[in-house]
Design a protein around this motif. Structure first.
Motif, mmCIF file in Angstrom:
data_model
loop_
_atom_site.group_PDB
_atom_site.id
_atom_site.type_symbol
_atom_site.label_atom_id
_atom_site.label_comp_id
_atom_site.label_asym_id
_atom_site.label_seq_id
_atom_site.Cartn_x
_atom_site.Cartn_y
_atom_site.Cartn_z
ATOM 1 N N LYS A 9 0.833 -1.209 0.000
ATOM 2 C CA LYS A 9 0.000 0.000 0.000
ATOM 3 C C LYS A 9 0.865 1.255 0.000
ATOM 4 C CE LYS A 9 -3.584 0.212 2.783
ATOM 5 N NZ LYS A 9 -4.422 0.438 3.998
ATOM 6 N N ALA A 70 -6.368 2.936 -2.747
ATOM 7 C CA ALA A 70 -5.496 2.140 -1.871
ATOM 8 C C ALA A 70 -5.734 2.465 -0.402
ATOM 9 C CB ALA A 70 -4.040 2.391 -2.245
ATOM 10 N N GLU A 73 -9.271 1.149 0.565
ATOM 11 C CA GLU A 73 -9.375 -0.296 0.358
ATOM 12 C C GLU A 73 -10.776 -0.699 -0.126
ATOM 13 O OE1 GLU A 73 -8.138 -2.180 3.977
ATOM 14 O OE2 GLU A 73 -6.012 -1.746 3.622
ATOM 15 N N MET A 221 -4.172 -6.170 -5.350
ATOM 16 C CA MET A 221 -4.778 -5.558 -4.163
ATOM 17 C C MET A 221 -6.264 -5.888 -4.069
ATOM 18 S SD MET A 221 -2.911 -1.855 -3.562
ATOM 19 C CE MET A 221 -3.485 -1.131 -5.082
#
Length: 240
Positions: A9, A70, A73, A221
């Motif tokens: 991240k 990011a 999330e 991710m």
């Protein structure tokens, strides 16, 4: 604890922060160049500046989206960012290919004796004025030959070399200096532009590779977020 690997991240956010700063810098330079062009309209390529400004704004907005995706999330934001990375990669590859093809066409236009594009260039006043300034400096005449000037060869083609080295007689039936440079300017003009064209090609394909890396990292991710969400749901069901 976050759903995305903390190191990944941080790298991703730092990566997008760098491009956000780059976007801001390009916007500033484009606006500054646009402001200065009000006094010298002929020396600045306004459509080119407009495209640079659009590109810079796009880089800034996508980078901000990447930082938000990011940090929050959120799968939706990550998916949107991944989609933009995919589109950006395709667009930059297309521009890179088009630029490479146009480079080959430009090379043929300035170096081929049978080039049809020469006439179009010689009709442009700005181009012929620049060519007249270029000829005495590089001791050349015309794009592919002195005949490119039609029935009047300019004095800038006059060869003053001692001993006549690099000189030739002007073609019959054409006005102008008796001795002109034997070398044409086409290859010299192309070599002056070729470096910038190659930088443009490298820029396009370089950004395409960066977009691909951004796409792959974002997909990873998304996988991490979904995996953690699934694991959390299973754990909650077992606890219940």
């Amino acid at each position: 604890m976050g759903k995305i690997n903390e190191l990944l991240k941080r790298v991703f956010v730092g990566f997008n922060s760098f491009f956000a700063i780059l976007g801001c810098t390009l916007i500033y330079l484009a606006i500054k160049a646009s402001a200065s062009s009000t006094q010298e309209m002929s020396s600045i390529d306004m459509p080119g500046l407009s495209w640079i400004l659009v590109f810079a704004i796009g880089v800034l907005c996508v980078s901000i989206l990447g930082i938000y995706a990011a940090s929050s999330e959120k799968v939706l934001a990550l998916k949107i960012f991944a989609g933009l990375m995919g589109i950006g990669m395709i667009i930059m590859m297309i521009f890179g290919i088009i630029t490479a093809v146009e480079r080959n066409q430009l090379k043929a236009a300035f170096t081929s004796p049978t080039s049809e594009e020469v006439g179009a260039y010689m009709k442009k006043q700005e181009f012929t004025s620049s060519l007249k300034e270029l000829q005495p400096t590089f001791e050349c005449c015309g794009i592919v030959s002195a005949k490119d000037w039609g029935d009047q060869i300019p004095n800038s083609c006059e060869c003053r070399s001692s001993g006549g080295y690099g000189c030739t007689s002007k073609p019959e039936g054409i006005r102008g200096p008796d001795q002109i440079y034997v070398k044409s300017c086409g290859e010299i003009i192309f070599s002056l532009m070729d470096g910038y064209i190659k930088i443009g090609i490298g820029f396009c394909f370089g950004f395409a590779v960066i977009a691909l890396l951004g796409l792959l990292i974002t997909i990873f991710m998304i996988h991490q977020v979904k995996h953690n969400d699934t694991a959390g749901t299973v754990y909650a069901m077992r606890s219940y």
